[in-house]
Design a protein around this motif. Sequence first.
Motif, PDB file in Angstrom:
ATOM      1  N   GLY A  74       0.799  -1.300  -0.123  1.00 59.85           N
ATOM      2  CA  GLY A  74      -0.001  -0.073  -0.066  1.00 59.85           C
ATOM      3  C   GLY A  74       0.968   1.240   0.023  1.00 59.85           C
ATOM      4  N   LEU A  75       0.186   2.282   0.622  1.00 60.25           N
ATOM      5  CA  LEU A  75       0.812   3.760   0.445  1.00 60.25           C
ATOM      6  C   LEU A  75       2.119   3.642   1.635  1.00 60.25           C
ATOM      7  N   ARG A  76       3.065   4.430   1.442  1.00 60.31           N
ATOM      8  CA  ARG A  76       3.998   4.160   2.322  1.00 60.31           C
ATOM      9  C   ARG A  76       4.159   5.443   3.182  1.00 60.31           C
ATOM     10  N   ALA A  77       4.581   5.621   4.563  1.00 68.67           N
ATOM     11  CA  ALA A  77       4.716   6.706   5.147  1.00 68.67           C
ATOM     12  C   ALA A  77       5.786   7.696   4.754  1.00 68.67           C
ATOM     13  N   ASP A  78       5.890   9.037   4.719  1.00 69.18           N
ATOM     14  CA  ASP A  78       6.887   9.894   4.403  1.00 69.18           C
ATOM     15  C   ASP A  78       6.755   9.976   2.927  1.00 69.18           C
ATOM     16  N   THR A  79       6.028   9.578   2.066  1.00 68.20           N
ATOM     17  CA  THR A  79       5.765   9.714   0.658  1.00 68.20           C
ATOM     18  C   THR A  79       4.753  10.568   0.209  1.00 68.20           C
ATOM     19  N   SER A  80       5.166  11.396  -0.947  1.00 69.83           N
ATOM     20  CA  SER A  80       3.972  12.060  -1.503  1.00 69.83           C
ATOM     21  C   SER A  80       3.461  11.336  -2.701  1.00 69.83           C
ATOM     22  N   TYR A  81       2.094  11.449  -2.769  1.00 72.37           N
ATOM     23  CA  TYR A  81       1.216  11.021  -3.838  1.00 72.37           C
ATOM     24  C   TYR A  81       0.417  11.864  -4.491  1.00 72.37           C
ATOM     25  N   GLN A  82       0.186  11.579  -5.784  1.00 72.02           N
ATOM     26  CA  GLN A  82      -0.627  12.469  -6.471  1.00 72.02           C
ATOM     27  C   GLN A  82      -1.355  11.556  -7.214  1.00 72.02           C
ATOM     28  N   VAL A  83      -3.049  11.739  -7.258  1.00 75.97           N
ATOM     29  CA  VAL A  83      -3.692  11.247  -8.006  1.00 75.97           C
ATOM     30  C   VAL A  83      -4.536  11.884  -9.116  1.00 75.97           C
ATOM     31  N   VAL A  84      -4.511  11.788 -10.381  1.00 78.25           N
ATOM     32  CA  VAL A  84      -4.924  12.919 -11.322  1.00 78.25           C
ATOM     33  C   VAL A  84      -6.169  12.185 -11.945  1.00 78.25           C
ATOM     34  N   PHE A  85      -7.340  12.805 -12.219  1.00 79.78           N
ATOM     35  CA  PHE A  85      -8.554  12.447 -12.739  1.00 79.78           C
ATOM     36  C   PHE A  85      -9.058  13.583 -13.729  1.00 79.78           C
ATOM     37  N   ASN A  86     -10.053  13.218 -14.472  1.00 81.88           N
ATOM     38  CA  ASN A  86     -10.891  14.241 -15.195  1.00 81.88           C
ATOM     39  C   ASN A  86     -12.055  14.628 -14.257  1.00 81.88           C
ATOM     40  N   GLY A  87     -12.287  15.939 -13.998  1.00 82.61           N
ATOM     41  CA  GLY A  87     -13.372  16.154 -13.329  1.00 82.61           C
ATOM     42  C   GLY A  87     -13.764  17.654 -13.559  1.00 82.61           C
ATOM     43  N   GLY A  88     -14.880  17.932 -13.264  1.00 78.42           N
ATOM     44  CA  GLY A  88     -15.546  19.309 -13.720  1.00 78.42           C
ATOM     45  C   GLY A  88     -16.247  19.905 -12.426  1.00 78.42           C
ATOM     46  N   VAL A  89     -16.283  21.070 -12.462  1.00 80.34           N
ATOM     47  CA  VAL A  89     -17.108  21.966 -11.400  1.00 80.34           C
ATOM     48  C   VAL A  89     -18.506  22.368 -11.926  1.00 80.34           C
ATOM     49  N   LYS A  90     -19.383  22.076 -11.093  1.00 83.84           N
ATOM     50  CA  LYS A  90     -20.799  22.406 -11.435  1.00 83.84           C
ATOM     51  C   LYS A  90     -21.140  23.659 -10.890  1.00 83.84           C
ATOM     52  N   THR A  91     -22.364  24.407 -11.604  1.00 80.71           N
ATOM     53  CA  THR A  91     -22.729  25.476 -11.121  1.00 80.71           C
ATOM     54  C   THR A  91     -23.038  25.439  -9.554  1.00 80.71           C
ATOM     55  N   GLY A  92     -22.799  26.631  -8.919  1.00 81.70           N
ATOM     56  CA  GLY A  92     -23.024  26.669  -7.450  1.00 81.70           C
ATOM     57  C   GLY A  92     -21.784  26.469  -6.703  1.00 81.70           C
ATOM     58  N   ALA A  93     -20.706  26.113  -7.203  1.00 78.24           N
ATOM     59  CA  ALA A  93     -19.447  25.848  -6.716  1.00 78.24           C
ATOM     60  C   ALA A  93     -18.940  27.193  -6.031  1.00 78.24           C
ATOM     61  N   ASN A  94     -18.467  26.983  -4.758  1.00 74.52           N
ATOM     62  CA  ASN A  94     -17.766  28.294  -4.408  1.00 74.52           C
ATOM     63  C   ASN A  94     -16.240  28.090  -4.095  1.00 74.52           C
ATOM     64  N   THR A  95     -15.565  29.379  -4.314  1.00 70.33           N
ATOM     65  CA  THR A  95     -13.966  29.074  -3.939  1.00 70.33           C
ATOM     66  C   THR A  95     -13.646  28.871  -2.616  1.00 70.33           C
ATOM     67  N   ASN A  96     -14.593  29.052  -1.608  1.00 68.62           N
ATOM     68  CA  ASN A  96     -13.906  28.884  -0.397  1.00 68.62           C
ATOM     69  C   ASN A  96     -14.299  27.479   0.285  1.00 68.62           C
ATOM     70  N   GLU A  97     -14.643  26.476  -0.371  1.00 65.25           N
ATOM     71  CA  GLU A  97     -15.122  25.312   0.256  1.00 65.25           C
ATOM     72  C   GLU A  97     -14.297  24.276  -0.590  1.00 65.25           C
ATOM     73  N   ALA A  98     -14.275  23.133   0.228  1.00 64.13           N
ATOM     74  CA  ALA A  98     -13.388  21.794  -0.035  1.00 64.13           C
ATOM     75  C   ALA A  98     -14.452  20.980  -0.888  1.00 64.13           C
ATOM     76  N   TYR A  99     -13.961  20.367  -2.017  1.00 68.94           N
ATOM     77  CA  TYR A  99     -15.065  19.550  -2.752  1.00 68.94           C
ATOM     78  C   TYR A  99     -14.424  17.957  -3.056  1.00 68.94           C
ATOM     79  N   VAL A 100     -12.904  17.972  -2.826  1.00 73.02           N
ATOM     80  CA  VAL A 100     -12.204  16.659  -2.979  1.00 73.02           C
ATOM     81  C   VAL A 100     -11.632  16.372  -1.747  1.00 73.02           C
ATOM     82  N   SER A 101     -11.835  15.158  -1.367  1.00 74.31           N
ATOM     83  CA  SER A 101     -11.066  14.685  -0.024  1.00 74.31           C
ATOM     84  C   SER A 101     -10.304  13.390  -0.377  1.00 74.31           C
ATOM     85  N   LEU A 102      -9.212  13.266   0.008  1.00 75.01           N
ATOM     86  CA  LEU A 102      -8.509  11.899  -0.014  1.00 75.01           C
ATOM     87  C   LEU A 102      -8.278  11.379   1.335  1.00 75.01           C
ATOM     88  N   PHE A 103      -8.598   9.991   1.524  1.00 77.00           N
ATOM     89  CA  PHE A 103      -8.253   9.149   2.823  1.00 77.00           C
ATOM     90  C   PHE A 103      -7.324   8.063   2.525  1.00 77.00           C
TER      91      PHE A 103
END
Length: 103
Positions: A74-103
């Motif tokens: 699995g994922l290792r400690a002290d390592t950076s990971y990046q996940v790239v996907f196609n996404g789109g922001v829909k009407t009503g999105a605000n710049t001061n809100e979080a919309y993606v979370s990684l766990f």
Amino acid sequence: RVDIYQSGAIANEIDTTQTSEDELGEARQSVCGKLFKELWSSDPVNGFPHPKGCYYLTRGNTREAFVVFQPGSGLRADTSYQVVFNGGVKTGANTNEAYVSLF
């Protein structure tokens, strides 16, 4: 307010009515390829761990994508990971809100 699209150049919408890619037992590498354009790691030796498979759920307005690894791979400690996907922001999105979370 943010949606994930398929990883191909056309970025088709993901079928929210499918029932063959929405459970842990249905996780496949082909689903990883459908969801993610790129998986990257700062680990110069091992790179990003090889996924056993992926699956996803749609719950109301929320999409959850899961990456499954073999035991001990699995994922290792002290390592950076990046996940790239196609996404789109829909009407009503605000710049001061979080919309993606990684766990």
